[in-house]
Design a protein around this motif. Structure first.
Motif, PDB file in Angstrom:
ATOM      1  N   GLN A 170      -2.891 -13.187 -27.181  1.00 37.48           N
ATOM      2  CA  GLN A 170      -2.226 -12.849 -28.441  1.00 37.48           C
ATOM      3  C   GLN A 170      -0.965 -13.698 -28.550  1.00 37.48           C
ATOM      4  O   GLN A 170      -0.031 -13.535 -27.767  1.00 37.48           O
ATOM      5  CB  GLN A 170      -1.875 -11.359 -28.471  1.00 37.48           C
ATOM      6  N   LEU A 171      -0.939 -14.600 -29.510  1.00 38.77           N
ATOM      7  CA  LEU A 171       0.209 -15.471 -29.747  1.00 38.77           C
ATOM      8  C   LEU A 171       1.157 -14.747 -30.694  1.00 38.77           C
ATOM      9  O   LEU A 171       0.939 -14.694 -31.901  1.00 38.77           O
ATOM     10  CB  LEU A 171      -0.259 -16.801 -30.331  1.00 38.77           C
ATOM     11  N   HIS A 172       2.231 -14.196 -30.111  1.00 40.60           N
ATOM     12  CA  HIS A 172       3.080 -13.295 -30.876  1.00 40.60           C
ATOM     13  C   HIS A 172       4.322 -13.980 -31.434  1.00 40.60           C
ATOM     14  O   HIS A 172       5.105 -13.360 -32.150  1.00 40.60           O
ATOM     15  CB  HIS A 172       3.498 -12.099 -30.010  1.00 40.60           C
ATOM     16  N   GLY A 173       4.522 -15.238 -31.112  1.00 44.22           N
ATOM     17  CA  GLY A 173       5.666 -15.948 -31.652  1.00 44.22           C
ATOM     18  C   GLY A 173       5.292 -16.739 -32.886  1.00 44.22           C
ATOM     19  O   GLY A 173       4.356 -16.397 -33.613  1.00 44.22           O
ATOM     20  N   PHE A 174       6.019 -17.828 -33.114  1.00 44.16           N
ATOM     21  CA  PHE A 174       5.744 -18.688 -34.262  1.00 44.16           C
ATOM     22  C   PHE A 174       5.031 -19.963 -33.811  1.00 44.16           C
ATOM     23  O   PHE A 174       5.361 -21.067 -34.252  1.00 44.16           O
ATOM     24  CB  PHE A 174       7.045 -19.017 -34.992  1.00 44.16           C
ATOM     25  N   GLN A 175       4.047 -19.787 -32.931  1.00 47.11           N
ATOM     26  CA  GLN A 175       3.299 -20.950 -32.448  1.00 47.11           C
ATOM     27  C   GLN A 175       2.571 -21.644 -33.603  1.00 47.11           C
ATOM     28  O   GLN A 175       1.973 -20.984 -34.444  1.00 47.11           O
ATOM     29  CB  GLN A 175       2.273 -20.526 -31.393  1.00 47.11           C
ATOM     30  N   PRO A 176       2.593 -22.976 -33.625  1.00 45.82           N
ATOM     31  CA  PRO A 176       1.889 -23.710 -34.676  1.00 45.82           C
ATOM     32  C   PRO A 176       0.391 -23.758 -34.408  1.00 45.82           C
ATOM     33  O   PRO A 176      -0.067 -23.461 -33.296  1.00 45.82           O
ATOM     34  CB  PRO A 176       2.500 -25.109 -34.593  1.00 45.82           C
ATOM     35  N   PRO A 177      -0.398 -24.176 -35.394  1.00 44.19           N
ATOM     36  CA  PRO A 177      -1.848 -24.294 -35.186  1.00 44.19           C
ATOM     37  C   PRO A 177      -2.221 -25.211 -34.034  1.00 44.19           C
ATOM     38  O   PRO A 177      -3.286 -25.043 -33.426  1.00 44.19           O
ATOM     39  CB  PRO A 177      -2.341 -24.835 -36.532  1.00 44.19           C
ATOM     40  N   ILE A 232      -8.749 -15.629 -29.391  1.00 47.58           N
ATOM     41  CA  ILE A 232      -7.375 -15.960 -29.741  1.00 47.58           C
ATOM     42  C   ILE A 232      -6.935 -15.121 -30.944  1.00 47.58           C
ATOM     43  O   ILE A 232      -7.535 -15.186 -32.015  1.00 47.58           O
ATOM     44  CB  ILE A 232      -7.236 -17.456 -30.076  1.00 47.58           C
ATOM     45  N   VAL A 233      -5.888 -14.343 -30.726  1.00 53.35           N
ATOM     46  CA  VAL A 233      -5.292 -13.518 -31.785  1.00 53.35           C
ATOM     47  C   VAL A 233      -3.956 -14.139 -32.162  1.00 53.35           C
ATOM     48  O   VAL A 233      -3.074 -14.293 -31.310  1.00 53.35           O
ATOM     49  CB  VAL A 233      -5.074 -12.067 -31.308  1.00 53.35           C
ATOM     50  N   LYS A 234      -3.784 -14.495 -33.418  1.00 54.55           N
ATOM     51  CA  LYS A 234      -2.498 -15.034 -33.878  1.00 54.55           C
ATOM     52  C   LYS A 234      -1.792 -13.997 -34.731  1.00 54.55           C
ATOM     53  O   LYS A 234      -2.344 -13.504 -35.721  1.00 54.55           O
ATOM     54  CB  LYS A 234      -2.703 -16.322 -34.696  1.00 54.55           C
ATOM     55  N   VAL A 235      -0.568 -13.662 -34.331  1.00 53.51           N
ATOM     56  CA  VAL A 235       0.205 -12.682 -35.079  1.00 53.51           C
ATOM     57  C   VAL A 235       0.798 -13.324 -36.330  1.00 53.51           C
ATOM     58  O   VAL A 235       1.294 -14.453 -36.288  1.00 53.51           O
ATOM     59  CB  VAL A 235       1.328 -12.096 -34.199  1.00 53.51           C
ATOM     60  N   LEU A 236       0.738 -12.605 -37.431  1.00 55.26           N
ATOM     61  CA  LEU A 236       1.408 -12.974 -38.672  1.00 55.26           C
ATOM     62  C   LEU A 236       2.514 -11.955 -38.913  1.00 55.26           C
ATOM     63  O   LEU A 236       2.268 -10.751 -38.936  1.00 55.26           O
ATOM     64  CB  LEU A 236       0.424 -12.977 -39.843  1.00 55.26           C
ATOM     65  N   HIS A 237       3.728 -12.434 -39.071  1.00 51.94           N
ATOM     66  CA  HIS A 237       4.898 -11.574 -39.182  1.00 51.94           C
ATOM     67  C   HIS A 237       5.215 -11.314 -40.653  1.00 51.94           C
ATOM     68  O   HIS A 237       5.230 -12.250 -41.464  1.00 51.94           O
ATOM     69  CB  HIS A 237       6.088 -12.215 -38.483  1.00 51.94           C
ATOM     70  N   VAL A 238       5.466 -10.063 -40.985  1.00 52.41           N
ATOM     71  CA  VAL A 238       5.705  -9.675 -42.374  1.00 52.41           C
ATOM     72  C   VAL A 238       7.041  -8.938 -42.440  1.00 52.41           C
ATOM     73  O   VAL A 238       7.269  -7.984 -41.687  1.00 52.41           O
ATOM     74  CB  VAL A 238       4.577  -8.772 -42.901  1.00 52.41           C
ATOM     75  N   ASP A 256      10.356  -6.939 -44.651  1.00 58.16           N
ATOM     76  CA  ASP A 256      10.419  -5.763 -45.529  1.00 58.16           C
ATOM     77  C   ASP A 256      10.090  -6.090 -46.975  1.00 58.16           C
ATOM     78  O   ASP A 256       9.706  -5.208 -47.745  1.00 58.16           O
ATOM     79  CB  ASP A 256      11.817  -5.133 -45.451  1.00 58.16           C
ATOM     80  N   ALA A 257      10.244  -7.345 -47.352  1.00 53.58           N
ATOM     81  CA  ALA A 257       9.939  -7.758 -48.723  1.00 53.58           C
ATOM     82  C   ALA A 257       8.489  -8.208 -48.873  1.00 53.58           C
ATOM     83  O   ALA A 257       8.080  -8.644 -49.953  1.00 53.58           O
ATOM     84  CB  ALA A 257      10.876  -8.875 -49.157  1.00 53.58           C
ATOM     85  N   GLY A 258       7.709  -8.100 -47.783  1.00 53.60           N
ATOM     86  CA  GLY A 258       6.307  -8.502 -47.836  1.00 53.60           C
ATOM     87  C   GLY A 258       6.084  -9.982 -47.635  1.00 53.60           C
ATOM     88  O   GLY A 258       4.964 -10.463 -47.818  1.00 53.60           O
ATOM     89  N   ARG A 259       7.137 -10.712 -47.243  1.00 51.14           N
ATOM     90  CA  ARG A 259       6.998 -12.155 -47.033  1.00 51.14           C
ATOM     91  C   ARG A 259       6.489 -12.441 -45.622  1.00 51.14           C
ATOM     92  O   ARG A 259       6.895 -11.785 -44.664  1.00 51.14           O
ATOM     93  CB  ARG A 259       8.338 -12.851 -47.246  1.00 51.14           C
ATOM     94  N   CYS A 260       5.626 -13.445 -45.514  1.00 54.78           N
ATOM     95  CA  CYS A 260       5.079 -13.864 -44.229  1.00 54.78           C
ATOM     96  C   CYS A 260       5.384 -15.350 -44.034  1.00 54.78           C
ATOM     97  O   CYS A 260       4.869 -16.192 -44.780  1.00 54.78           O
ATOM     98  CB  CYS A 260       3.563 -13.638 -44.185  1.00 54.78           C
ATOM     99  N   PRO A 261       6.237 -15.695 -43.049  1.00 56.31           N
ATOM    100  CA  PRO A 261       6.603 -17.107 -42.876  1.00 56.31           C
ATOM    101  C   PRO A 261       5.435 -18.008 -42.497  1.00 56.31           C
ATOM    102  O   PRO A 261       5.488 -19.213 -42.715  1.00 56.31           O
ATOM    103  CB  PRO A 261       7.654 -17.070 -41.767  1.00 56.31           C
ATOM    104  N   GLU A 262       4.371 -17.433 -41.944  1.00 55.48           N
ATOM    105  CA  GLU A 262       3.215 -18.238 -41.549  1.00 55.48           C
ATOM    106  C   GLU A 262       2.150 -18.332 -42.630  1.00 55.48           C
ATOM    107  O   GLU A 262       1.088 -18.923 -42.404  1.00 55.48           O
ATOM    108  CB  GLU A 262       2.550 -17.650 -40.293  1.00 55.48           C
ATOM    109  N   LEU A 319      -8.875 -13.915 -34.647  1.00 55.99           N
ATOM    110  CA  LEU A 319      -8.357 -12.791 -35.421  1.00 55.99           C
ATOM    111  C   LEU A 319      -6.892 -13.051 -35.741  1.00 55.99           C
ATOM    112  O   LEU A 319      -6.191 -13.765 -35.007  1.00 55.99           O
ATOM    113  CB  LEU A 319      -8.417 -11.463 -34.644  1.00 55.99           C
ATOM    114  N   PHE A 320      -6.414 -12.431 -36.809  1.00 52.20           N
ATOM    115  CA  PHE A 320      -4.994 -12.320 -37.060  1.00 52.20           C
ATOM    116  C   PHE A 320      -4.553 -10.902 -36.693  1.00 52.20           C
ATOM    117  O   PHE A 320      -5.371  -9.981 -36.607  1.00 52.20           O
ATOM    118  CB  PHE A 320      -4.663 -12.608 -38.525  1.00 52.20           C
ATOM    119  N   LEU A 321      -3.270 -10.753 -36.473  1.00 51.16           N
ATOM    120  CA  LEU A 321      -2.667  -9.441 -36.270  1.00 51.16           C
ATOM    121  C   LEU A 321      -1.441  -9.376 -37.158  1.00 51.16           C
ATOM    122  O   LEU A 321      -0.559 -10.236 -37.057  1.00 51.16           O
ATOM    123  CB  LEU A 321      -2.289  -9.232 -34.791  1.00 51.16           C
ATOM    124  N   PHE A 322      -1.389  -8.392 -38.047  1.00 55.60           N
ATOM    125  CA  PHE A 322      -0.265  -8.260 -38.968  1.00 55.60           C
ATOM    126  C   PHE A 322       0.760  -7.316 -38.355  1.00 55.60           C
ATOM    127  O   PHE A 322       0.444  -6.168 -38.025  1.00 55.60           O
ATOM    128  CB  PHE A 322      -0.730  -7.709 -40.316  1.00 55.60           C
TER     129      PHE A 322
END
Length: 230
Positions: free
Chosen positions: A83-90, A106-112, A114-120, A134-137
């Motif tokens: 699970q890649l929990h940081g801001f690892q690039p593709p 490979i699970v890539k975390v997507l960070h969200v 409070d405004a619903g924005r996801c930097p990735e 998979l992604f993980l939100f």
């Protein structure tokens, strides 16, 4: 549906997670300052204890961008989930896929936030092409904190983000036995693959607790008995 608990540091926690019905157990490696941080050697020991339950698979959870080191640790620990929990690039996903082959999940975390924005968000197709499974939100905490924030996501933001990818996804962020209801629109999505829980699976001493973990697993599985498993 998959149930993952995260942040074990003892064999007793691995046994408790398995007894609670966990499919996956997160083991932290290269998570600077993380309360559940493990050395490579200790991760190898806990991965073996997790597999020995006959129920639960270990997952290497990391903020690291060093794909070569991660491949070595995965191989040494005989662990087939990361699970890649940081801001690892593709590019990190691509190197892991090429180095480990199709047997690695490979699970890539997507960070969200409070405004619903996801930097990735702009990298979704890049992660897909690189070989993510998979992604993980997960929610971003105060001060940009990542992981174990106990903050719930806005279900509408999850639905919107899930609509921008073809990959299945796990849901994290402040999940507990009593809040599956608001996430009904998320659970109904075809890509919903399961949940990832940390804080609500712990007892008073801060360790993964069988009773607490079981309560979460039972509640979410009862609410979604036909949930999709990736």
């Amino acid at each position: 549906m998959l149930v993952k608990f995260c942040g074990a540091v003892t064999e007793d926690e691995a046994a408790a997670a398995a007894g609670a019905g966990a499919d996956l157990l997160g083991l932290w490696y290269a998570v600077p300052g993380g309360p559940a941080e493990l050395s490579a050697g200790r991760l190898t020991e806990l991965a073996a204890a997790t597999r020995a339950t006959g129920r639960t698979a270990p997952v290497l959870v990391t903020f690291s961008n060093d794909a070569e080191d991660l491949l070595r640790v995965l191989d040494g620990a005989r662990t087939t989930w990361i699970q890649l929990h940081g801001f690892q690039p593709p590019s990190v996903v691509r190197r892991l896929r090429r180095g480990a082959g199709p047997g690695l999940r490979i699970v890539k975390v997507l960070h969200v936030d409070d405004a619903g924005r996801c930097p990735e968000e702009g990298l979704l197709r890049g992660y897909e092409r690189a070989g993510a499974d998979l992604f993980l939100f997960d929610a971003v905490g105060p001060g940009g904190r990542l992981g174990s924030t106990a903050r719930a996501l806005d279900p509408a933001a999850v639905v919107a983000l899930a609509g921008r990818t073809d990959l299945p996804f796990l849901l994290a962020g402040g999940l507990h036995a009593g809040n599956h209801g608001p996430f009904a629109p998320v659970r109904e999505l075809p890509g919903f693959a399961g949940i990832d829980v940390d804080s609500a699976a712990r007892g008073p001493e801060g360790r993964i607790d069988g009773a607490a973990a079981s309560a979460v697993a039972r509640a979410w599985r009862a609410a979604d008995p036909a949930g999709v498993v990736a």
